[in-house]
Design an enzyme around this catalytic site. Structure first.
Site, PDB file in Angstrom:
ATOM      1  N   ARG A  97     108.470  34.802  46.154  1.00  0.00           N
ATOM      2  CA  ARG A  97     107.191  35.108  45.711  1.00  0.00           C
ATOM      3  C   ARG A  97     107.271  35.261  44.215  1.00  0.00           C
ATOM      4  O   ARG A  97     107.490  36.367  43.813  1.00  0.00           O
ATOM      5  CB  ARG A  97     106.629  36.324  46.529  1.00  0.00           C
ATOM      6  CG  ARG A  97     106.458  36.108  47.984  1.00  0.00           C
ATOM      7  CD  ARG A  97     105.483  37.104  48.574  1.00  0.00           C
ATOM      8  NE  ARG A  97     105.831  38.543  48.391  1.00  0.00           N
ATOM      9  CZ  ARG A  97     105.210  39.522  48.664  1.00  0.00           C
ATOM     10  NH1 ARG A  97     103.803  39.516  48.997  1.00  0.00           N
ATOM     11  NH2 ARG A  97     105.495  40.577  48.523  1.00  0.00           N
ATOM     12  N   ARG A 146     113.950  38.335  34.918  1.00  0.00           N
ATOM     13  CA  ARG A 146     113.206  38.601  33.787  1.00  0.00           C
ATOM     14  C   ARG A 146     113.726  39.756  32.873  1.00  0.00           C
ATOM     15  O   ARG A 146     113.916  39.910  31.997  1.00  0.00           O
ATOM     16  CB  ARG A 146     111.714  38.690  33.659  1.00  0.00           C
ATOM     17  CG  ARG A 146     111.123  37.338  34.114  1.00  0.00           C
ATOM     18  CD  ARG A 146     109.685  37.201  33.740  1.00  0.00           C
ATOM     19  NE  ARG A 146     108.837  37.805  34.639  1.00  0.00           N
ATOM     20  CZ  ARG A 146     107.730  38.618  34.351  1.00  0.00           C
ATOM     21  NH1 ARG A 146     107.347  38.846  33.044  1.00  0.00           N
ATOM     22  NH2 ARG A 146     107.053  39.067  35.382  1.00  0.00           N
ATOM     23  N   ASP A 173     106.128  35.704  40.269  1.00  0.00           N
ATOM     24  CA  ASP A 173     105.240  36.463  39.424  1.00  0.00           C
ATOM     25  C   ASP A 173     104.236  35.634  38.542  1.00  0.00           C
ATOM     26  O   ASP A 173     104.432  34.604  38.720  1.00  0.00           O
ATOM     27  CB  ASP A 173     106.021  37.609  38.615  1.00  0.00           C
ATOM     28  CG  ASP A 173     107.076  38.413  39.176  1.00  0.00           C
ATOM     29  OD1 ASP A 173     106.693  38.821  40.317  1.00  0.00           O
ATOM     30  OD2 ASP A 173     107.809  39.127  38.685  1.00  0.00           O
TER      31      ASP A 173
END
Length: 263
Positions: free
Chosen positions: A47, A196, A49
């Site tokens: 999933r 990230r 972002d």
């Protein structure tokens, strides 16, 4: 049915459905439901972002056997917006689960430290960094993060979810042609914002603000590290998801569903 798909995440609020927001899952499920005249519910491998791209995303869906599988990508191409595409569709064993059967996910993060910034044609998938980056220092720091750890310092907590992951590859390569740095990141799974956050920590090392040992020192923390900046989403792309052979799909799903603890 297994779907292999890609999308430009720029105009999406991530994969998961959200009220009053444009999401990849929402667009795909609504479009497929309209085209097939069936209620479509997708299960996805990762999933992503808001703003994150995908060129190798995988999802599965249960549909009647009367659906024309081979013709589905062409039918969807006429109905989907230009920033999301289903590349292929094929029937898979019932044990196939895009999320739980996956062995590992592969991401790439593009960043440039060129004085002029990012190439205008790649500005939507490449981070322009304003200061020179030492790739050797970044790779030295990255090597200390490999293996199975609790990555809670690099993740946003979700109730009931573990932050223990096995980071299998974290390597940065500067291209000889244009100087763009690509980070190759692979793990059995990733927790929310993990990739990230790892990139954000390595950028701090690359520009000399933090020592090589700093990112790995955060693995001892019991909560999210406040000093780690989350790198912008647009530099990140999910490029591939690996799955075992058909005869091992069910066993892999059982292993993945277990809540992990560190040995």
């Amino acid at each position: 049915m297994r779907l292999d798909l890609g999308y430009d995440g720029t105009e999406f609020s991530g994969w998961a459905r959200q009220p009053s927001r444009r999401t990849v899952c929402g667009v795909l499920e609504d479009t497929m439901s309209m085209v097939l005249r069936e209620d479509v519910v997708l299960t996805v491998a990762g999933r992503t972002d808001a703003g994150v791209h995908a060129s190798g995303q995988v999802a599965h869906v249960d549909l009647p056997s009367t659906v024309d599988v081979a013709g589905l990508p062409r039918r969807l191409a006429r109905a989907l917006p230009a920033d999301v595409r289903v590349f292929s569709a094929r029937v898979v064993p019932e044990a196939f689960d895009a999320r739980f059967s996956a062995l590992r996910r592969h991401y790439e993060y593009r960043v440039t430290d060129a004085a002029f910034g990012a190439d205008p044609l790649r500005r939507l998938d490449t981070l322009a960094w304003p200061r020179p980056l030492d790739v050797s220092a970044m790779n030295a720091a990255a090597s200390l993060l490999l293996g199975e750890h609790d990555f809670c310092a690099f993740c946003k907590r979700r109730d009931g979810a573990t932050t223990i992951r096995e980071l299998q590859r974290l390597e940065l390569v500067r291209a000889a042609s244009d100087g763009v740095i690509t980070a190759f990141v692979s793990a059995d799974a990733f927790c929310h914002s993990m990739v990230r956050s790892l990139i954000g920590a390595l950028l701090a090392v690359g520009e000399g603000r933090k020592p090589v040992s700093w990112p790995s020192s955060l693995l001892s923390l019991s909560g999210r590290a406040s000093g780690v900046a989350v790198a912008p989403a647009h530099g990140l792309c999910l490029v591939r998801v690996d799955f075992p052979g058909d005869d091992e799909l069910g066993a892999r799903a059982e292993v993945t569903r277990r809540v992990r603890t560190l040995s």
